[in-house]
Design an enzyme around this catalytic site. Structure first.
Site, PDB file in Angstrom:
ATOM      1  N   ASN A   9       0.873  -1.179   0.000  1.00  0.00           N
ATOM      2  CA  ASN A   9       0.000   0.000   0.000  1.00  0.00           C
ATOM      3  C   ASN A   9       0.906   1.224   0.000  1.00  0.00           C
ATOM      4  O   ASN A   9       1.484   1.563   1.026  1.00  0.00           O
ATOM      5  CB  ASN A   9      -0.897  -0.027   1.250  1.00  0.00           C
ATOM      6  CG  ASN A   9      -1.719   1.245   1.394  1.00  0.00           C
ATOM      7  OD1 ASN A   9      -1.770   2.078   0.472  1.00  0.00           O
ATOM      8  ND2 ASN A   9      -2.365   1.397   2.541  1.00  0.00           N
ATOM      9  N   LYS A  11       0.129   4.250  -0.278  1.00  0.00           N
ATOM     10  CA  LYS A  11      -0.500   5.449   0.319  1.00  0.00           C
ATOM     11  C   LYS A  11      -0.257   6.651  -0.596  1.00  0.00           C
ATOM     12  O   LYS A  11      -0.260   6.490  -1.811  1.00  0.00           O
ATOM     13  CB  LYS A  11       0.000   5.651   1.749  1.00  0.00           C
ATOM     14  CG  LYS A  11      -0.176   4.372   2.589  1.00  0.00           C
ATOM     15  CD  LYS A  11       0.042   4.567   4.061  1.00  0.00           C
ATOM     16  CE  LYS A  11      -0.122   3.218   4.779  1.00  0.00           C
ATOM     17  NZ  LYS A  11      -0.024   3.342   6.229  1.00  0.00           N
ATOM     18  N   HIS A  94      -9.449   1.274   4.826  1.00  0.00           N
ATOM     19  CA  HIS A  94      -8.189   1.468   5.556  1.00  0.00           C
ATOM     20  C   HIS A  94      -8.424   2.426   6.727  1.00  0.00           C
ATOM     21  O   HIS A  94      -9.215   3.365   6.624  1.00  0.00           O
ATOM     22  CB  HIS A  94      -7.121   2.024   4.615  1.00  0.00           C
ATOM     23  CG  HIS A  94      -5.748   1.978   5.208  1.00  0.00           C
ATOM     24  ND1 HIS A  94      -5.307   2.911   6.118  1.00  0.00           N
ATOM     25  CD2 HIS A  94      -4.734   1.083   5.053  1.00  0.00           C
ATOM     26  CE1 HIS A  94      -4.074   2.597   6.482  1.00  0.00           C
ATOM     27  NE2 HIS A  94      -3.708   1.500   5.856  1.00  0.00           N
ATOM     28  N   GLU A  96      -6.813   4.819   7.758  1.00  0.00           N
ATOM     29  CA  GLU A  96      -6.603   6.242   7.429  1.00  0.00           C
ATOM     30  C   GLU A  96      -7.826   6.815   6.725  1.00  0.00           C
ATOM     31  O   GLU A  96      -8.139   7.997   6.887  1.00  0.00           O
ATOM     32  CB  GLU A  96      -5.318   6.385   6.591  1.00  0.00           C
ATOM     33  CG  GLU A  96      -4.079   6.125   7.452  1.00  0.00           C
ATOM     34  CD  GLU A  96      -2.896   5.524   6.727  1.00  0.00           C
ATOM     35  OE1 GLU A  96      -2.863   5.511   5.481  1.00  0.00           O
ATOM     36  OE2 GLU A  96      -1.975   5.033   7.432  1.00  0.00           O
ATOM     37  N   GLU A 166      -5.135  -4.642  10.666  1.00  0.00           N
ATOM     38  CA  GLU A 166      -4.081  -3.651  10.891  1.00  0.00           C
ATOM     39  C   GLU A 166      -4.389  -2.869  12.162  1.00  0.00           C
ATOM     40  O   GLU A 166      -5.188  -1.926  12.129  1.00  0.00           O
ATOM     41  CB  GLU A 166      -4.018  -2.672   9.714  1.00  0.00           C
ATOM     42  CG  GLU A 166      -3.798  -3.309   8.364  1.00  0.00           C
ATOM     43  CD  GLU A 166      -3.277  -2.314   7.336  1.00  0.00           C
ATOM     44  OE1 GLU A 166      -2.209  -2.578   6.784  1.00  0.00           O
ATOM     45  OE2 GLU A 166      -3.918  -1.276   7.108  1.00  0.00           O
ATOM     46  N   GLY A 172       2.851   2.477  10.760  1.00  0.00           N
ATOM     47  CA  GLY A 172       3.819   3.554  10.583  1.00  0.00           C
ATOM     48  C   GLY A 172       4.578   3.917  11.843  1.00  0.00           C
ATOM     49  O   GLY A 172       5.284   4.927  11.874  1.00  0.00           O
ATOM     50  N   SER A 213       3.717  -1.982  10.416  1.00  0.00           N
ATOM     51  CA  SER A 213       5.160  -2.079  10.667  1.00  0.00           C
ATOM     52  C   SER A 213       5.729  -3.446  10.309  1.00  0.00           C
ATOM     53  O   SER A 213       6.625  -3.956  10.991  1.00  0.00           O
ATOM     54  CB  SER A 213       5.481  -1.707  12.122  1.00  0.00           C
ATOM     55  OG  SER A 213       5.131  -0.351  12.375  1.00  0.00           O
TER      56      SER A 213
HETATM   57  P1  13P Z   1       3.228   0.488   7.675  1.00  0.00           P
HETATM   58  O1  13P Z   1       3.737  -0.797   7.065  1.00  0.00           O
HETATM   59  O2  13P Z   1       3.958   1.697   7.162  1.00  0.00           O
HETATM   60  O3  13P Z   1       3.143   0.413   9.155  1.00  0.00           O
HETATM   61  O4  13P Z   1       1.718   0.680   7.136  1.00  0.00           O
HETATM   62  C1  13P Z   1       0.821  -0.373   7.244  1.00  0.00           C
HETATM   63  C2  13P Z   1      -0.393  -0.032   6.475  1.00  0.00           C
HETATM   64  O5  13P Z   1      -1.151   0.845   6.843  1.00  0.00           O
HETATM   65  C3  13P Z   1      -0.654  -0.782   5.238  1.00  0.00           C
HETATM   66  O6  13P Z   1      -1.944  -0.548   4.763  1.00  0.00           O
END
Ligand code: 13P
Length: 251
Positions: A9, A11, A94, A96, A166, A172, A213
């Site tokens: 992903n 983003k 997601h 976010e 997640e 992150g 992560s």
């Molecule tokens: P990270 O791997 O940067 O923690 O992000 C995970 C994520 O949100 C994947 O959709």
């Protein structure tokens, strides 16, 4: 019996030139890993360029969001059918999107149905916040997200989904869940809820990814768990070496 699945992903990262460079770097190593499903999910504006690069590679392509309506006066939105012309997958719900753009289990449910209607495979994201985790509400929150997000799906429809657990506090932050804790949520909460909704056989066939992560140095410990069927990778999917290493760990 469940084919491992690793998706990147991206983003809000990588303009078109950067996307082309990243995919060109990934192609030789990633296309060779035929024992797993591997997917990249760039921003909308990169999709057509990346689609051309991926042709014949066996690597899947996904978007990061979509709207549920097929057309009309919805400025700024992208329709399911538009995505189905260019990619096979779409990330939905997601954290976010839920946190910054007001998505709810109900809107996620509408999007899942709209994606399935045009033949897209939804990668449905669920996961609890830090506050919910600390209050001991993880199972309740994750169960609710599955029950409400997947409400009304037939077993045939449910079988087409990929789920990504997640935990928001792990995204992150460099602070991944332990593989054992994540596996327990996958098995005892997510797959258990899928079983009640769709039947045991269907639930046993659905890939449940871990996200938050995931890095080359912890990937194997997640993939060796019974009910962790792959990963949804954020930051580590933006570099050739780290995404390839995670995909190789899954293979
Ligand atoms: P990270 O791997 O940067 O923690 O992000 C995970 C994520 O949100 C994947 O959709």
């Amino acid at each position: 019996m469940r084919k491992p699945f690793v998706a990147g992903n991206w983003k809000l990262n990588k303009n078109a030139a950067e996307a082309v460079a990243l995919v060109n770097g990934l192609l030789p190593g990633l296309s060779a890993l035929e024992s797993i499903d591997r997917v990249v999910c760039p921003p909308f504006t990169d999709l057509w360029a990346v689609k051309e690069l991926l042709a014949g590679s066996g690597i899947g392509l996904g978007a990061q969001n979509m709207y549920w309506e097929t057309s009309g006066a919805y400025t700024g939105e992208i329709a399911p059918g538009m995505l189905a012309e260019v990619c096979q997958y779409v990330i939905l719900g997601h954290s976010e999107r839920r946190q910054f753009f007001g998505e709810t289990d109900e809107t996620v449910n509408r999007k899942i149905k709209a994606a399935l209607a045009v033949g897209l495979t939804p990668i449905v994201c669920i996961g609890e916040s830090l506050e919910e985790n600390q209050a001991g509400q993880t199972s309740e929150v994750v169960n609710r997200q599955v029950v409400q997000g997947l409400a009304g799906l037939t077993p045939e429809e449910g079988a087409k989904l990929v789920i990504a657990y997640e935990p928001i506090w792990a995204i992150g932050t460099g602070l991944a869940a332990t593989p054992e804790d994540a596996n327990a949520i996958h098995r005892d909460v997510v797959r258990a809820a899928l079983g009640r909704m769709l039947g045991e056989e269907t639930a046993a066939s659905i890939r449940i990814l871990y996200g938050g992560s995931v890095k080359p140095d912890n990937a194997v410990s997640f993939f060796s768990q019974s009910d962790i069927d792959g990963a949804l990778v954020g930051g580590a999917s933006l570099k050739v070496d780290s995404f390839l290493a995670i995909a190789q760990a899954a293979a």
